[in-house]
Design an enzyme around this catalytic site. Structure first.
Site, PDB file in Angstrom:
ATOM      1  N   LYS A  39      96.304 -74.224  35.355  1.00  0.00           N
ATOM      2  CA  LYS A  39      96.005 -72.828  35.004  1.00  0.00           C
ATOM      3  C   LYS A  39      94.888 -72.307  35.910  1.00  0.00           C
ATOM      4  CE  LYS A  39      92.794 -74.455  31.441  1.00  0.00           C
ATOM      5  NZ  LYS A  39      92.621 -74.713  30.000  1.00  0.00           N
ATOM      6  N   ARG A 137      90.537 -71.903  17.849  1.00  0.00           N
ATOM      7  CA  ARG A 137      90.820 -70.985  18.951  1.00  0.00           C
ATOM      8  C   ARG A 137      92.308 -70.684  18.856  1.00  0.00           C
ATOM      9  NH1 ARG A 137      89.475 -73.021  25.039  1.00  0.00           N
ATOM     10  NH2 ARG A 137      91.398 -74.153  24.615  1.00  0.00           N
ATOM     11  N   TYR A 260      66.198 -59.554  49.309  1.00  0.00           N
ATOM     12  CA  TYR A 260      66.003 -58.493  48.310  1.00  0.00           C
ATOM     13  C   TYR A 260      64.927 -58.883  47.314  1.00  0.00           C
ATOM     14  CZ  TYR A 260      70.465 -56.467  49.797  1.00  0.00           C
ATOM     15  OH  TYR A 260      71.471 -55.898  50.507  1.00  0.00           O
ATOM     16  N   MET A 308      75.236 -60.423  48.356  1.00  0.00           N
ATOM     17  CA  MET A 308      76.686 -60.309  48.193  1.00  0.00           C
ATOM     18  C   MET A 308      77.435 -61.242  49.146  1.00  0.00           C
ATOM     19  SD  MET A 308      78.990 -56.867  48.382  1.00  0.00           S
ATOM     20  CE  MET A 308      78.198 -56.040  47.011  1.00  0.00           C
TER      21      MET A 308
HETATM   22  C1  LIG Z   1      92.214 -76.090  29.976  1.00  0.00           C
HETATM   23  C2  LIG Z   1      92.862 -77.012  29.014  1.00  0.00           C
HETATM   24  C3  LIG Z   1      93.022 -78.377  29.325  1.00  0.00           C
HETATM   25  C4  LIG Z   1      92.376 -79.022  30.526  1.00  0.00           C
HETATM   26  O1  LIG Z   1      91.004 -79.223  30.211  1.00  0.00           O
HETATM   27  P1  LIG Z   1      89.994 -79.967  31.199  1.00  0.00           P
HETATM   28  O2  LIG Z   1      88.748 -80.055  30.421  1.00  0.00           O
HETATM   29  O3  LIG Z   1      89.857 -79.096  32.388  1.00  0.00           O
HETATM   30  O4  LIG Z   1      90.583 -81.282  31.535  1.00  0.00           O
HETATM   31  C5  LIG Z   1      93.776 -79.146  28.461  1.00  0.00           C
HETATM   32  N1  LIG Z   1      94.315 -78.612  27.319  1.00  0.00           N
HETATM   33  C6  LIG Z   1      94.133 -77.326  26.976  1.00  0.00           C
HETATM   34  C7  LIG Z   1      94.710 -76.822  25.705  1.00  0.00           C
HETATM   35  C8  LIG Z   1      93.395 -76.480  27.792  1.00  0.00           C
HETATM   36  O5  LIG Z   1      93.191 -75.207  27.434  1.00  0.00           O
END
Ligand SMILES: *Cc1c(COP(=O)(O)O)cnc(C)c1O
Length: 366
Positions: A39, A137, A260, A308
Site C-alpha cells: 500500500k 479501527r 531562514y 523547501m
Molecule cells: C499497513 C498494514 C500492515 C503492514 O504493517 P507493517 O507494520 O508495515 O508491517 C499489515 N496489516 C494491515 C492491516 C495494515 O494496515
C-alpha cells in the site's frame, strides 16, 4: 535510470534487499506464508517495481489499502492474489470484481454487499474477513462478530472466505500486554467462525514469535528495511537509501547565521554545505538543528532550518577531500537508519518513507 546526468537527490531502492527481507520474514514466520504489503506506493518505494520483484521470487499475495491501488497493481502481478484492506463499500463492488481484487470485509454491511454481488453473478466470490481484536479501527466489532458467528451460513452465502484476519495495535513493543490479549481474542474469534487460513501479524508481529504467525504474515515496513521493534536489533536489511548532492560550499566566520530565521549561528570558522534536498522532498522541517547527513562516512549536523528545496549541513569536521561540490550526502541508508531520522524528525519510520516525494527520482538496484 532517468538519463539525467545530474540529479540533486535520489532514492535508491535495493530490490535485492527487499527480497532478502521477504525471505527473512519467511524464515521468522515459517511455515506461515508471507504476503507483501505494498500500500501507499509500497511505502514510497514504488509499488509496481517492488511487487514485480517480490512476485519474481515467489510472493503470490499482496495487500493494498485502496481500491485504486489494487486496480493499478493488477496488471503488474496478473496472477497474484491482491487483498484490498479498505473493504467493499457497495459502490466499490463492481470494480473489485472486474479487477479480480479480494476485499477485506470489515463489517456485516460489507459482507452483505459482497454476498449479494456473488449471488447476482450466480457464483462464489473470494473475500477475507477482518474482525477487530482491540485496534478499534477497521474490522467487525465484537457485536458484529457474534452476529456473524450465529448466522454464518446465511450471512456468508456465496462467499468463499480465503482469510480470517485481525491487526495488532502494539506489535512494536514485545512486552506490551495488549499483544497477548489480542492473540487470545483472535483465537476466540477464529473458533466461532468457519475454518479458514488466518493472519494476525504485520512486521512487528513477525518478531513476536511463532504463536503470532498463524497461516500468513503481512509485513510492510520490514520489507523496506524499517525496524518494526525499534528497541531490538533489526532483522531486516537496509533497502532504501536517500541521498542528496552538495550544490555549494561556503566558508563563514563566527557569528554569521545560516538560512531562514537565522536559527544557526557559527560558533567557529565553519564550512557549510548546501544540499539539494528539502521539505518538498520529504526531509521534515522538524529536522532543524537536530538531524544529520553523512558525507564521506562522517556525520555532519544540520545547520539551521530545512527549506523547501535545500538543507544546509555543518561540514567543518568532514575532511576537505570528502566535502566537495557534487559529493553525495546520505540522509537515510547504511549509516543513518530510518529510525534515526524518524526520531530526529519527531515521527515514525513509516511517515519518513511515505513522505518521500515523487520529485526524488527512484533508482532500482537488484
Ligand atoms: C499497513 C498494514 C500492515 C503492514 O504493517 P507493517 O507494520 O508495515 O508491517 C499489515 N496489516 C494491515 C492491516 C495494515 O494496515
Amino acid at each position: 535510470m532517468t538519463g539525467n546526468d545530474f540529479e540533486a537527490a535520489r532514492l535508491t531502492v535495493r530490490l535485492g534487499a527487499v527480497g532478502a527481507n521477504f525471505r527473512a520474514s519467511r524464515r521468522l514466520a515459517a511455515p506461515a506464508a508471507v504476503a507483501g504489503v505494498v500500500k501507499a506506493d509500497a511505502y514510497g518505494t514504488g509499488m509496481k517495481p517492488v511487487a514485480r520483484h517480490l512476485a519474481s521470487i515467489g510472493c503470490d499475495t499482496f495487500f493494498v489499502a485502496r481500491l485504486e491501488e489494487g486496480v493499478a497493481l493488477r496488471p503488474a502481478v496478473p496472477d497474484a492474489r491482491i487483498f484490498v484492506l479498505d473493504g467493499a463499500p457497495a459502490d466499490a463492488v463492481p470494480a473489485l470484481v472486474s479487477h479480480r481484487l479480494t476485499p477485506v470485509l470489515n463489517s456485516l454491511a460489507e459482507i452483505a454487499a459482497w454476498s449479494a454481488a456473488a449471488r447476482e453473478l450466480r457464483s462464489e466470490l473470494d473475500a477475507a474477513i477482518h474482525f477487530d481484536t482491540g485496534m478499534n479501527r477497521l474490522g467487525l466489532p465484537p457485536g458484529e462478530l457474534a452476529t456473524l458467528a450465529g448466522e454464518r451460513a446465511k450471512r456468508l452465502e456465496s462467499i468463499r472466505v480465503v482469510l480470517m484476519m485481525s491487526h495488532l495495535a502494539f506489535a512494536e513493543d514485545p512486552d506490551a500486554k495488549m499483544n497477548r490479549v489480542q492473540l487470545d481474542r483472535f483465537r476466540t474469534g477464529l473458533a466461532m467462525l468457519p475454518a479458514a487460513p488466518a493472519s494476525l501479524s504485520s512486521s512487528g508481529g513477525i518478531m513476536l514469535g511463532r504463536d503470532y504467525a498463524f497461516d500468513m504474515v503481512r509485513p510492510g515496513l520490514g520489507l523496506y528495511g524499517g525496524n518494526p521493534q525499534p528497541g531490538r536489533d533489526n532483522p531486516f536489511e537496509t533497502a532504501v537509501v536517500l541521498t542528496g548532492r552538495i550544490l555549494q560550499l561556503r566558508h563563514v566566520e563566527p557569528g554569521e547565521s545560516v538560512g531562514y530565521g537565522a536559527t544557526f549561528r557559527a560558533a567557529r570558522p565553519s564550512v557549510l554545505a548546501t544540499v539539494g534536498l528539502g521539505y518538498t522532498d520529504g526531509l521534515m522541517r522538524a529536522l532543524a538543528g537536530r538531524g544529520a547527513g553523512v558525507v564521506g562516512g562522517v556525520r555532519a549536523p544540520v545547520a539551521g532550518r530545512v527549506s523547501m528545496d535545500l538543507i544546509t549541513l555543518d561540514v567543518t569536521d568532514v575532511p576537505p577531500a570528502q566535502r566537495k561540490t557534487g559529493a553525495e550526502v546520505e540522509f537515510v541508508g547504511d549509516h543513518i537508519p530510518l529510525e534515526e531520522i524518524a526520531a530526529a524528525s519527531g515521527t515514525a519510520s513509516y511517515e519518513i518513507l511515505t513522505s518521500l516525494s515523487r520529485r526524488v527520482p527512484r533508482h532500482y538496484e537488484t
